[in-house]
Enzyme design. Structure first.
Site, PDB file in Angstrom:
ATOM      1  N   TRP A 179      -4.287 -11.977  42.639  1.00 50.22           N
ATOM      2  CA  TRP A 179      -4.572 -13.357  43.030  1.00 50.22           C
ATOM      3  C   TRP A 179      -3.458 -13.842  43.965  1.00 50.22           C
ATOM      4  O   TRP A 179      -2.276 -13.653  43.658  1.00 50.22           O
ATOM      5  CB  TRP A 179      -4.648 -14.223  41.765  1.00 50.22           C
ATOM      6  N   ASP A 260      -2.256 -12.723  32.378  1.00 49.31           N
ATOM      7  CA  ASP A 260      -2.918 -13.874  32.988  1.00 49.31           C
ATOM      8  C   ASP A 260      -4.381 -13.812  32.563  1.00 49.31           C
ATOM      9  O   ASP A 260      -5.114 -12.906  32.966  1.00 49.31           O
ATOM     10  CB  ASP A 260      -2.784 -13.800  34.515  1.00 49.31           C
ATOM     11  N   LYS A 296     -12.454 -21.892  34.316  1.00 46.65           N
ATOM     12  CA  LYS A 296     -13.720 -21.181  34.558  1.00 46.65           C
ATOM     13  C   LYS A 296     -14.581 -21.134  33.303  1.00 46.65           C
ATOM     14  O   LYS A 296     -15.759 -21.453  33.354  1.00 46.65           O
ATOM     15  CB  LYS A 296     -13.465 -19.751  35.029  1.00 46.65           C
TER      16      LYS A 296
HETATM   17  N1  KET Z   1      -5.075 -16.662  37.515  1.00 48.17           N
HETATM   18  C1  KET Z   1      -6.046 -16.051  38.226  1.00 48.17           C
HETATM   19  C2  KET Z   1      -6.146 -14.582  38.169  1.00 48.17           C
HETATM   20  C3  KET Z   1      -6.926 -16.820  38.980  1.00 48.17           C
HETATM   21  O1  KET Z   1      -7.877 -16.188  39.647  1.00 48.17           O
HETATM   22  C4  KET Z   1      -6.793 -18.219  39.021  1.00 48.17           C
HETATM   23  C5  KET Z   1      -7.678 -19.025  39.866  1.00 48.17           C
HETATM   24  C6  KET Z   1      -5.782 -18.795  38.249  1.00 48.17           C
HETATM   25  C7  KET Z   1      -4.941 -17.986  37.510  1.00 48.17           C
HETATM   26  C8  KET Z   1      -5.536 -20.263  38.181  1.00 48.17           C
HETATM   27  O2  KET Z   1      -6.570 -21.037  37.803  1.00 48.17           O
HETATM   28  P1  KET Z   1      -6.352 -22.536  37.303  1.00 48.17           P
HETATM   29  O3  KET Z   1      -7.348 -23.319  38.050  1.00 48.17           O
HETATM   30  O4  KET Z   1      -4.941 -22.943  37.613  1.00 48.17           O
HETATM   31  O5  KET Z   1      -6.602 -22.488  35.846  1.00 48.17           O
HETATM   32  N2  KET Z   1      -8.338 -18.533  40.816  1.00 48.17           N
HETATM   33  C9  KET Z   1      -9.337 -19.204  41.671  1.00 48.17           C
HETATM   34  C10 KET Z   1      -8.981 -20.583  42.112  1.00 48.17           C
HETATM   35  C11 KET Z   1      -7.664 -20.709  42.816  1.00 48.17           C
HETATM   36  O6  KET Z   1      -7.316 -19.903  43.674  1.00 48.17           O
HETATM   37  O7  KET Z   1      -6.968 -21.681  42.483  1.00 48.17           O
HETATM   38  C12 KET Z   1      -9.674 -18.273  42.823  1.00 48.17           C
HETATM   39  O8  KET Z   1      -9.076 -17.195  42.952  1.00 48.17           O
HETATM   40  O9  KET Z   1     -10.562 -18.627  43.615  1.00 48.17           O
END
Ligand code: KET
Length: 450
Positions: A179, A260, A296
């Site tokens: 990510w 994560d 999610k």
């Molecule tokens: N870890 C991973 C692996 C991840 O894909 C995301 C979010 C997060 C943590 C953080 O999510 P949060 O919204 O802080 O709970 N990924 C998607 C959104 C982004 O980039 O913020 C994405 O990859 O599209």
């Protein structure tokens, strides 16, 4: 009234002259320099360079600017319905209604560590109802600002307190690729970021050998970031046997796991199955960190609900670790917001609501899997050159298509399909209606219409 710069300057200069002319003192004051030449006239931020948009969230910015009626946003990992609409889960609406109707609800500050019940239930969700580590009270869980905030608090804690026999212990190994925000979160917290091989572009699968070699070569005591399930961006996860291999290697070398977990329930549709890799590491009695997100799996993206858990060797250590986590959090954002955590706690504490959630979660996971099948079939039907079986083999929200930057740019320009430039597609943003359009775009990109 709005004044432009010129008009302000004129008014100030007139005022300046007036003051000079009307002064009675005999000392001749120097004429004020023209305002334009004073140093404070220019912005003290004048040197600040324009920053690029975020590689993931910037895709939505570009998408929003596109007036095309056929545009599709497959950039950010956010679930959409078959109608292409964002989804608020029924169980979340019910929980919110309950909260709204409860006259005893207040808006006082939460403790620095967040809502205690939320923390307890979150730990059980990821580590399991009967987790020995929880029963032995050697887990500390703090509510954080979704997955990102949990990672950041964990990283800050490690940078400050991870014991330092050698400088390598402030190094975190992240998978290649990962990510896009991971390296930024860890670097800004003060950790040194290195990578381990993960994805094999040739097979579009796991480079297990490379992974083992790189972790074997990592210095003892280093931190290793592991995606608990539904690896982002590749959609490639180790099998449970491979996880067991990774666990043995990491424990034998004293590598500290930092999980994560942003997609629990989204990979297989089962919350328990998706938590297995984490539970494998907890079962051996060793220590680890885990960052959880409810963005999610409960669709609580903008509510920013998540948790950081640190599993320690003993209860005594866990108590001291928590006291230091509070010192990390307090100057960062003082304490976390109450609403999202209350929604989660309402759902997790109630057997019936919890059951409703798992059904809705499974429906989301199933719809994503059906999008995989449909896209795969659409490409086969078009005779698109290449092997597209990875679309149905990969797991979770994303397909790592293998399309290159130029092909992605072509698809955006000609077909108004928005995705990250590394060729990642959010399958959760697709619908039966948009699959043919995407398949046409991929076909054109691959067959050299570029
Ligand atoms: N870890 C991973 C692996 C991840 O894909 C995301 C979010 C997060 C943590 C953080 O999510 P949060 O919204 O802080 O709970 N990924 C998607 C959104 C982004 O980039 O913020 C994405 O990859 O599209």
């Amino acid at each position: 009234m709005r004044l432009n710069d010129g008009s302000v300057a004129r008014r100030l200069s007139t005022l300046g002259k007036h003051l000079v002319e009307t002064t009675t003192t005999t000392v001749r004051r120097p004429t004020a320099p023209p305002i334009r030449s004073l140093p404070w006239r220019g912005s003290v931020f004048g040197h600040v360079a324009q920053a690029p948009e975020d590689p993931i969230l910037g895709v939505t910015v570009a998408y929003n600017k596109d007036p095309s009626p056929v545009k599709v946003n497959l950039g950010v990992g956010a679930y959409r319905t078959e109608e292409g609409k964002p989804l608020v889960l029924n169980v979340v609406r019910r929980a919110e209604q309950l909260l709204l109707n409860d006259p005893n609800r207040i808006k006082e500050y939460l403790p620095i560590t967040g809502l205690a019940e939320f923390n307890k239930l979150s730990a059980k969700l990821i580590f399991g109802q009967d987790s020995p580590a929880i029963q032995e009270n050697r887990v500390t869980t703090v509510q954080c600002l979704s997955g990102t905030g949990s990672l950041r608090v964990g990283a800050e804690f490690l940078a400050k307190h991870y014991h330092k026999k050698s400088c390598f212990q402030h190094t975190i190994y992240i998978p290649l690729p990962t990510w896009g925000n991971h390296p930024k979160v860890f670097t800004i917290a003060g950790l040194t970021v290195k990578t381990y091989r993960y994805y094999d572009p040739a097979t579009r699968g796991l480079n297990f050998q490379g992974l083992l070699e790189d972790l074997s070569a990592a210095p003892s005591g280093a931190i290793v970031l592991l995606h608990a399930c539904a690896h982002n961006p590749t959609g490639v996860d180790p099998t449970l046997d491979q996880w067991e291999h990774i666990r043995q290697l990491m424990r034998s070398k004293g590598l500290l796991p930092f999980f994560d977990s942003a997609y629990q329930g989204f990979a297989s549709g089962s919350l328990d199955a998706d938590a297995q890799p984490v539970r494998l590491f907890v079962a051996d009695g060793g220590e680890l960190l885990a960052a959880q997100s409810y963005a999610k799996n409960m669709g609580l993206y903008g509510e920013r609900v998540g948790a950081l858990s640190i599993v320690c060797k003993t209860r005594d250590v866990a108590v001291r670790v928590e006291s230091q986590l509070k010192l990390v959090i307090r100057p960062m954002y003082s304490n976390p917001p109450i609403h999202g955590a209350s929604i989660v706690a309402t759902i997790l504490r109630d057997r019936e609501m919890y059951g409703g959630w798992t059904i809705e979660l499974k429906a989301m996971a199933d719809r994503i899997i059906s999008m995989r099948t449909q896209l795969h079939e659409a490409l086969l039907a078009r005779g698109t050159p290449g092997d597209w079986s990875h679309i149905i083999k990969q797991i979770g929200m994303f397909t790592f298509t293998g399309l290159n930057t130029d092909q992605v740019a072509f698809m955006t320009k000609e077909y108004h399909i928005y995705m990250t430039s590394d060729g990642r597609i959010s399958m959760a943003g697709l619908s039966s209606r948009t699959v043919p359009h995407l398949a046409d775009a991929i076909h054109a990109a691959v067959t050299g219409a570029v």
